[in-house]
Design a protein around this motif. Structure first.
Motif, PDB file in Angstrom:
ATOM      1  N   ASP A  75      10.372  -9.424  -7.909  1.00 39.04           N
ATOM      2  CA  ASP A  75      10.949  -8.275  -8.748  1.00 39.04           C
ATOM      3  C   ASP A  75      11.134  -6.998  -7.668  1.00 39.04           C
ATOM      4  N   LEU A  76      11.075  -7.101  -6.411  1.00 41.82           N
ATOM      5  CA  LEU A  76      11.251  -6.136  -5.503  1.00 41.82           C
ATOM      6  C   LEU A  76      12.413  -6.238  -4.631  1.00 41.82           C
ATOM      7  N   VAL A  77      12.744  -5.269  -4.025  1.00 40.80           N
ATOM      8  CA  VAL A  77      14.047  -5.125  -3.100  1.00 40.80           C
ATOM      9  C   VAL A  77      13.503  -4.581  -1.949  1.00 40.80           C
ATOM     10  N   GLY A  78      13.937  -4.913  -0.725  1.00 45.95           N
ATOM     11  CA  GLY A  78      13.671  -4.445   0.193  1.00 45.95           C
ATOM     12  C   GLY A  78      12.368  -4.745   0.995  1.00 45.95           C
ATOM     13  N   SER A  81       5.334  -3.567   2.049  1.00 47.29           N
ATOM     14  CA  SER A  81       4.086  -3.349   2.841  1.00 47.29           C
ATOM     15  C   SER A  81       2.852  -4.283   2.620  1.00 47.29           C
ATOM     16  N   ASP A  82       2.176  -4.541   3.354  1.00 46.69           N
ATOM     17  CA  ASP A  82       0.771  -5.414   2.881  1.00 46.69           C
ATOM     18  C   ASP A  82       0.094  -4.712   1.817  1.00 46.69           C
ATOM     19  N   LEU A  83      -0.074  -3.228   1.817  1.00 46.55           N
ATOM     20  CA  LEU A  83      -0.521  -2.756   0.963  1.00 46.55           C
ATOM     21  C   LEU A  83       0.077  -3.014  -0.599  1.00 46.55           C
ATOM     22  N   THR A  84       1.585  -3.137  -0.790  1.00 44.94           N
ATOM     23  CA  THR A  84       2.020  -3.374  -1.929  1.00 44.94           C
ATOM     24  C   THR A  84       1.844  -4.749  -2.276  1.00 44.94           C
ATOM     25  N   TRP A 155       6.474  -0.353  -7.312  1.00 40.58           N
ATOM     26  CA  TRP A 155       7.475  -1.101  -7.880  1.00 40.58           C
ATOM     27  C   TRP A 155       8.661  -0.287  -8.503  1.00 40.58           C
ATOM     28  N   SER A 156       8.156   0.858  -9.021  1.00 38.69           N
ATOM     29  CA  SER A 156       9.173   1.871  -9.563  1.00 38.69           C
ATOM     30  C   SER A 156      10.262   2.256  -8.516  1.00 38.69           C
ATOM     31  N   ARG A 157       9.867   2.320  -7.209  1.00 41.77           N
ATOM     32  CA  ARG A 157      10.689   2.912  -6.284  1.00 41.77           C
ATOM     33  C   ARG A 157      11.544   1.723  -5.510  1.00 41.77           C
ATOM     34  N   ASN A 158      10.892   0.305  -5.686  1.00 45.93           N
ATOM     35  CA  ASN A 158      11.605  -0.822  -5.119  1.00 45.93           C
ATOM     36  C   ASN A 158      12.045  -1.965  -6.037  1.00 45.93           C
TER      37      ASN A 158
END
Length: 161
Positions: A75-78, A81-84, A155-158
């Motif tokens: 669901d993410l682009v780019g 990070s490990d935190l994400t 997620w809202s940013r990526n």
């Protein structure tokens, strides 16, 4: 609902779980109980509630699967990070467990024909609190739901559009 809106909802749910864990939460699931009671008055109502409970449990299991397998990364682009990844894994598993508990309560209330046992997330959190080490379990679940809220901000940013 926007990604930021979802993040806020999950952060509020996490805070609510902490409040219940420390004993300051109140039950707000009266509307779900009323709807459950009305459904159980009809012949097919109990069957429908069992089906709804199974669907909610299935959704919860899917979220646990999504967290364990890191499927949420689709669901993410780019780069992430490990935190994400950590927040997503913890958050999806906690969210899945919360949904599964709600689904079990809804289904069990229909099988047991007790509309007072059916309820929403608030009821599920109170059920967890009543178990041995319930406050500890609830605190861990609250941290997981809060982690999901943190993941939603990222997620809202990526988000894949």
């Amino acid at each position: 609902m926007s990604s930021i809106g979802r993040a806020i909802v999950y952060l509020v749910l996490g805070v609510s779980a902490v409040k219940i864990a420390v004993g300051s939460g109140s039950s707000g699931s009266g509307q779900q109980r009323t709807m459950s009671a009305r459904l159980m008055e009809h012949g097919a109502g109990r069957v429908l509630l069992v089906a709804v409970g199974i669907a909610i449990v299935a959704l919860g299991c899917y979220h646990v699967y999504k967290g364990i397998t890191k499927k949420f990364l689709e669901d993410l682009v780019g780069g992430v990070s490990d935190l994400t990844i950590l927040l997503g894994r913890i958050g999806y598993v906690a969210k899945g467990i919360a949904f599964a508990v709600v689904g079990v309560l809804v289904g069990w209330a229909a099988i047991d024909y007790d509309p007072q046992k059916a309820g929403g997330l608030d009821s599920a959190l109170h059920t967890i609190k009543e178990q041995p080490f319930g406050s500890v379990l609830l605190t861990v679940l609250a941290a997981g739901i809060a982690a999901f809220g943190g993941y939603c901000f990222i997620w809202s940013r990526n988000a894949r559009r």
